[in-house]
Design an enzyme around this catalytic site. Structure first.
Site, PDB file in Angstrom:
ATOM      1  N   LYS A   2     -34.743   4.212 -88.210  1.00  0.00           N
ATOM      2  CA  LYS A   2     -35.778   4.865 -87.408  1.00  0.00           C
ATOM      3  C   LYS A   2     -37.021   3.980 -87.459  1.00  0.00           C
ATOM      4  O   LYS A   2     -37.568   3.751 -88.536  1.00  0.00           O
ATOM      5  CB  LYS A   2     -36.085   6.232 -88.034  1.00  0.00           C
ATOM      6  CG  LYS A   2     -36.286   7.357 -87.039  1.00  0.00           C
ATOM      7  CD  LYS A   2     -36.380   8.670 -87.790  1.00  0.00           C
ATOM      8  CE  LYS A   2     -36.836   9.796 -86.899  1.00  0.00           C
ATOM      9  NZ  LYS A   2     -36.919  11.066 -87.634  1.00  0.00           N
ATOM     10  N   HIS A  45     -46.367  20.086 -91.245  1.00  0.00           N
ATOM     11  CA  HIS A  45     -45.815  19.695 -92.553  1.00  0.00           C
ATOM     12  C   HIS A  45     -46.689  20.217 -93.697  1.00  0.00           C
ATOM     13  O   HIS A  45     -46.184  20.730 -94.689  1.00  0.00           O
ATOM     14  CB  HIS A  45     -45.762  18.166 -92.692  1.00  0.00           C
ATOM     15  CG  HIS A  45     -44.855  17.457 -91.728  1.00  0.00           C
ATOM     16  ND1 HIS A  45     -45.277  16.438 -90.907  1.00  0.00           N
ATOM     17  CD2 HIS A  45     -43.536  17.585 -91.473  1.00  0.00           C
ATOM     18  CE1 HIS A  45     -44.274  15.974 -90.191  1.00  0.00           C
ATOM     19  NE2 HIS A  45     -43.195  16.654 -90.503  1.00  0.00           N
ATOM     20  N   SER A  62     -44.439  14.933 -85.278  1.00  0.00           N
ATOM     21  CA  SER A  62     -45.060  13.619 -85.486  1.00  0.00           C
ATOM     22  C   SER A  62     -45.001  12.793 -84.205  1.00  0.00           C
ATOM     23  O   SER A  62     -45.961  12.097 -83.856  1.00  0.00           O
ATOM     24  CB  SER A  62     -44.342  12.861 -86.607  1.00  0.00           C
ATOM     25  OG  SER A  62     -44.400  13.581 -87.804  1.00  0.00           O
ATOM     26  N   ARG A 108     -38.747  24.873 -86.601  1.00  0.00           N
ATOM     27  CA  ARG A 108     -39.702  25.207 -85.540  1.00  0.00           C
ATOM     28  C   ARG A 108     -39.064  26.039 -84.460  1.00  0.00           C
ATOM     29  O   ARG A 108     -39.638  26.989 -83.963  1.00  0.00           O
ATOM     30  CB  ARG A 108     -40.254  23.926 -84.894  1.00  0.00           C
ATOM     31  CG  ARG A 108     -41.307  23.261 -85.703  1.00  0.00           C
ATOM     32  CD  ARG A 108     -41.493  21.834 -85.297  1.00  0.00           C
ATOM     33  NE  ARG A 108     -40.281  21.069 -85.587  1.00  0.00           N
ATOM     34  CZ  ARG A 108     -40.184  19.770 -85.477  1.00  0.00           C
ATOM     35  NH1 ARG A 108     -41.207  19.075 -85.052  1.00  0.00           N
ATOM     36  NH2 ARG A 108     -39.074  19.148 -85.788  1.00  0.00           N
TER      37      ARG A 108
HETATM   38  P1  ADP Z   1     -37.105  14.217 -90.386  1.00  0.00           P
HETATM   39  O1  ADP Z   1     -37.058  12.879 -89.730  1.00  0.00           O
HETATM   40  O2  ADP Z   1     -36.384  14.294 -91.685  1.00  0.00           O
HETATM   41  O3  ADP Z   1     -36.816  15.411 -89.501  1.00  0.00           O
HETATM   42  P2  ADP Z   1     -39.876  14.974 -90.174  1.00  0.00           P
HETATM   43  O4  ADP Z   1     -41.029  14.308 -90.830  1.00  0.00           O
HETATM   44  O5  ADP Z   1     -39.841  14.930 -88.687  1.00  0.00           O
HETATM   45  O6  ADP Z   1     -38.622  14.328 -90.851  1.00  0.00           O
HETATM   46  O7  ADP Z   1     -39.806  16.492 -90.624  1.00  0.00           O
HETATM   47  C1  ADP Z   1     -39.619  16.872 -91.959  1.00  0.00           C
HETATM   48  C2  ADP Z   1     -39.375  18.374 -92.030  1.00  0.00           C
HETATM   49  O8  ADP Z   1     -40.538  19.060 -91.593  1.00  0.00           O
HETATM   50  C3  ADP Z   1     -38.240  18.872 -91.126  1.00  0.00           C
HETATM   51  O9  ADP Z   1     -37.573  19.921 -91.802  1.00  0.00           O
HETATM   52  C4  ADP Z   1     -38.957  19.401 -89.916  1.00  0.00           C
HETATM   53  O10 ADP Z   1     -38.213  20.412 -89.258  1.00  0.00           O
HETATM   54  C5  ADP Z   1     -40.202  19.972 -90.555  1.00  0.00           C
HETATM   55  N1  ADP Z   1     -41.306  20.058 -89.591  1.00  0.00           N
HETATM   56  C6  ADP Z   1     -41.744  19.094 -88.751  1.00  0.00           C
HETATM   57  N2  ADP Z   1     -42.761  19.555 -87.983  1.00  0.00           N
HETATM   58  C7  ADP Z   1     -42.973  20.850 -88.347  1.00  0.00           C
HETATM   59  C8  ADP Z   1     -43.854  21.901 -87.904  1.00  0.00           C
HETATM   60  N3  ADP Z   1     -44.720  21.686 -86.923  1.00  0.00           N
HETATM   61  N4  ADP Z   1     -43.756  23.107 -88.505  1.00  0.00           N
HETATM   62  C9  ADP Z   1     -42.852  23.304 -89.486  1.00  0.00           C
HETATM   63  N5  ADP Z   1     -41.982  22.384 -89.937  1.00  0.00           N
HETATM   64  C10 ADP Z   1     -42.034  21.161 -89.377  1.00  0.00           C
END
Ligand code: ADP
Length: 173
Positions: free
Chosen positions: A41, A17, A134, A96
């Site tokens: 969630k 992130h 996460s 990803r």
């Molecule tokens: P959500 O529940 O909205 O998917 P996340 O916190 O899991 O929220 O992810 C927020 C954004 O960050 C999403 O677009 C996700 O694809 C992106 N993201 C999560 N992990 C990574 C990573 N390792 N590299 C790039 N983007 C990521």
């Protein structure tokens, strides 16, 4: 001035992130990291904690000129409404793998239908962060693994103290 919103659960924020934050802040004049309050969630960290570690991660691990362009907010409901509130013309998301693509595509179409003036912009993950999520980080922490290198120091500290509680009482977490 170009304004973008980067919405997500960030439970907790990872280096995947944070890398997207830094790269998006280089493209847009202002970036709002918007922490989603999602009652459907179950989150490990509440929004205040998630926001606090994001704030620390940006201050401690990104150059100050990047930090100056980034703000943090919380939202629930529609992403496009949060974007409108901030005057954002763009929604930033990270990709990803192909597995992310389908749901992200659907969401981008859905948001465009709701708000034609707001476009979604995707950043491809940095190769070294492609495996990071996460939930993976939480699972590693739960089993006592070392998450440094995957998450900012502020997150690693919080996870360590939560994990200490888990090992004291294996029935929780
Ligand atoms: P959500 O529940 O909205 O998917 P996340 O916190 O899991 O929220 O992810 C927020 C954004 O960050 C999403 O677009 C996700 O694809 C992106 N993201 C999560 N992990 C990574 C990573 N390792 N590299 C790039 N983007 C990521």
């Amino acid at each position: 001035m170009s304004v973008a919103i980067y919405p997500g659960s960030f439970d907790p924020i990872t280096y995947g992130h944070l890398d997207i934050v830094e790269r998006a802040a280089a493209v847009f004049d202002r970036l709002v990291v918007a922490v989603l309050r999602n009652p459907r969630k179950a989150a490990l960290f509440d929004e205040d904690d998630r926001i606090e570690v994001i704030r620390r991660a940006i201050a401690e691990e990104l150059p100050p000129e990047v930090g100056r362009r980034v703000s943090i907010d919380r939202f629930d409901g529609l992403t496009v409404e949060a974007a409108r509130r901030h005057g954002a013309g763009f929604v930033v998301r990270g990709l990803r793998a192909v597995s992310d693509f389908e749901s992200e595509l659907q969401m981008a179409h859905f948001n465009r239908k709701l708000a034609p003036g707001i476009d979604t912009v995707f950043f491809m993950t940095a190769l070294e962060h492609a495996y990071l999520s996460s939930s993976l980080v939480k699972e590693i922490a739960r089993f006592g693994g070392d998450v440094r290198g995957m998450v900012p120091a502020a997150v690693a500290e919080r996870l360590q103290s939560v994990a200490a509680g888990w090992s004291a009482d294996p029935t929780v977490g």
